[in-house]
Design a protein around this motif. Structure first.
Motif, short mmCIF file in Angstrom:
data_model
loop_
_atom_site.label_atom_id
_atom_site.label_comp_id
_atom_site.label_asym_id
_atom_site.label_seq_id
_atom_site.Cartn_x
_atom_site.Cartn_y
_atom_site.Cartn_z
N ILE A 16 46.58 65.14 -38.43
CA ILE A 16 46.04 63.91 -39.01
C ILE A 16 46.44 62.71 -38.16
O ILE A 16 45.63 61.82 -37.87
CB ILE A 16 46.51 63.74 -40.46
N SER A 17 47.70 62.69 -37.74
CA SER A 17 48.17 61.57 -36.93
C SER A 17 47.47 61.53 -35.58
O SER A 17 47.13 60.46 -35.08
CB SER A 17 49.68 61.68 -36.74
N GLY A 18 47.27 62.69 -34.97
CA GLY A 18 46.62 62.72 -33.66
C GLY A 18 45.16 62.31 -33.70
O GLY A 18 44.64 61.75 -32.74
N MET A 19 44.50 62.57 -34.83
CA MET A 19 43.07 62.27 -34.91
C MET A 19 42.76 60.86 -35.39
O MET A 19 41.77 60.27 -34.97
CB MET A 19 42.38 63.28 -35.83
N PHE A 20 43.58 60.31 -36.28
CA PHE A 20 43.21 59.06 -36.93
C PHE A 20 44.18 57.91 -36.72
O PHE A 20 43.95 56.83 -37.25
CB PHE A 20 43.04 59.30 -38.44
N SER A 21 45.26 58.11 -36.00
CA SER A 21 46.25 57.06 -35.88
C SER A 21 45.75 55.89 -35.04
O SER A 21 45.37 56.07 -33.88
CB SER A 21 47.54 57.61 -35.25
N PRO A 22 45.75 54.69 -35.60
CA PRO A 22 45.33 53.53 -34.81
C PRO A 22 46.38 53.12 -33.78
O PRO A 22 46.10 52.29 -32.92
CB PRO A 22 45.14 52.44 -35.86
N ILE A 23 47.56 53.71 -33.86
CA ILE A 23 48.63 53.38 -32.93
C ILE A 23 48.64 54.35 -31.75
O ILE A 23 48.73 53.94 -30.59
CB ILE A 23 49.99 53.39 -33.66
N ILE A 24 48.54 55.62 -32.03
CA ILE A 24 48.69 56.65 -31.00
C ILE A 24 47.38 56.93 -30.26
O ILE A 24 47.38 57.13 -29.04
CB ILE A 24 49.24 57.95 -31.62
N LEU A 25 46.27 56.94 -30.97
CA LEU A 25 45.00 57.38 -30.37
C LEU A 25 44.55 56.53 -29.18
O LEU A 25 44.14 57.11 -28.16
CB LEU A 25 43.91 57.44 -31.43
N PRO A 26 44.62 55.20 -29.19
CA PRO A 26 44.20 54.46 -28.00
C PRO A 26 45.07 54.75 -26.77
O PRO A 26 44.56 54.87 -25.65
CB PRO A 26 44.35 53.00 -28.41
N GLN A 27 46.38 54.91 -26.97
CA GLN A 27 47.25 55.21 -25.84
C GLN A 27 47.01 56.61 -25.31
O GLN A 27 47.05 56.84 -24.10
CB GLN A 27 48.73 55.04 -26.23
N ALA A 28 46.76 57.56 -26.20
CA ALA A 28 46.50 58.94 -25.77
C ALA A 28 45.18 59.00 -25.00
O ALA A 28 45.09 59.70 -23.98
CB ALA A 28 46.47 59.87 -26.97
N THR A 29 44.19 58.28 -25.46
CA THR A 29 42.90 58.27 -24.76
C THR A 29 43.05 57.63 -23.38
O THR A 29 42.51 58.14 -22.39
CB THR A 29 41.85 57.51 -25.58
N ALA A 30 43.79 56.55 -23.29
CA ALA A 30 44.02 55.91 -22.00
C ALA A 30 44.79 56.83 -21.06
O ALA A 30 44.49 56.89 -19.86
CB ALA A 30 44.77 54.60 -22.19
N VAL A 33 42.37 59.43 -19.73
CA VAL A 33 41.44 58.85 -18.75
C VAL A 33 42.14 58.62 -17.42
O VAL A 33 41.58 58.87 -16.36
CB VAL A 33 40.84 57.54 -19.30
N LEU A 34 43.40 58.17 -17.47
CA LEU A 34 44.14 57.93 -16.22
C LEU A 34 44.58 59.21 -15.54
O LEU A 34 44.60 59.30 -14.31
CB LEU A 34 45.35 57.05 -16.50
N LEU A 35 44.96 60.22 -16.33
CA LEU A 35 45.48 61.45 -15.74
C LEU A 35 44.38 62.41 -15.29
O LEU A 35 44.61 63.22 -14.40
CB LEU A 35 46.40 62.16 -16.74
N ALA A 36 43.23 62.35 -15.91
CA ALA A 36 42.15 63.28 -15.56
C ALA A 36 40.83 62.52 -15.46
O ALA A 36 39.95 62.69 -16.31
CB ALA A 36 42.07 64.39 -16.59
N PRO A 37 40.64 61.71 -14.42
CA PRO A 37 39.40 60.93 -14.35
C PRO A 37 38.16 61.78 -14.13
O PRO A 37 37.05 61.38 -14.46
CB PRO A 37 39.64 59.98 -13.16
#
Length: 108
Positions: A16-30, A33-37
């Motif tokens: 639940i935290s990995g899918m919907f967290s407004p704190i973690i999700l933007p950083q994980a997506t970034a 994107v940076l690690l696997a362009p």
């Protein structure tokens, strides 16, 4: 409660935290994107899946630190119900912003 019950709760809150967290999700997506362009060219759904997976994994790992410290202080050789409760409680606390965002109750 058996150990499986604790682990199912920990994994559920982590998911639940990995899918919907407004704190973690933007950083994980970034981070994805940076690690696997190269993944952006193939499919955006792969990037989203990997960011969910990274967010869930980070939640479970970070929430496990207090439980590991408790085991270290008490000198336990393996996990005890108390340390699993600590891990479950920390995972639930970390998933709280995600639950609030999912239910759209708060100001997120």
């Amino acid at each position: 409660m058996s150990y499986q019950g604790y682990l199912i709760g920990i994994l559920g809150f982590g998911l639940i935290s990995g899918m919907f967290s407004p704190i973690i999700l933007p950083q994980a997506t970034a981070a994805i994107v940076l690690l696997a362009p190269g993944l952006l060219i193939s499919s955006p759904s792969v990037v989203i899946f990997l960011s969910y997976l990274l967010g869930s994994t980070l939640t479970i790992m970070i929430a496990g630190i207090p439980a590991a410290l408790y085991e270290r202080v008490t000198g336990s050789a393996e996990s005890t119900p108390t340390s699993l409760w600590i891990w479950l409680a920390c995972t639930a606390l970390m998933a709280l912003p995600a639950v609030i965002a999912f239910l759209q109750v708060g100001g997120f």
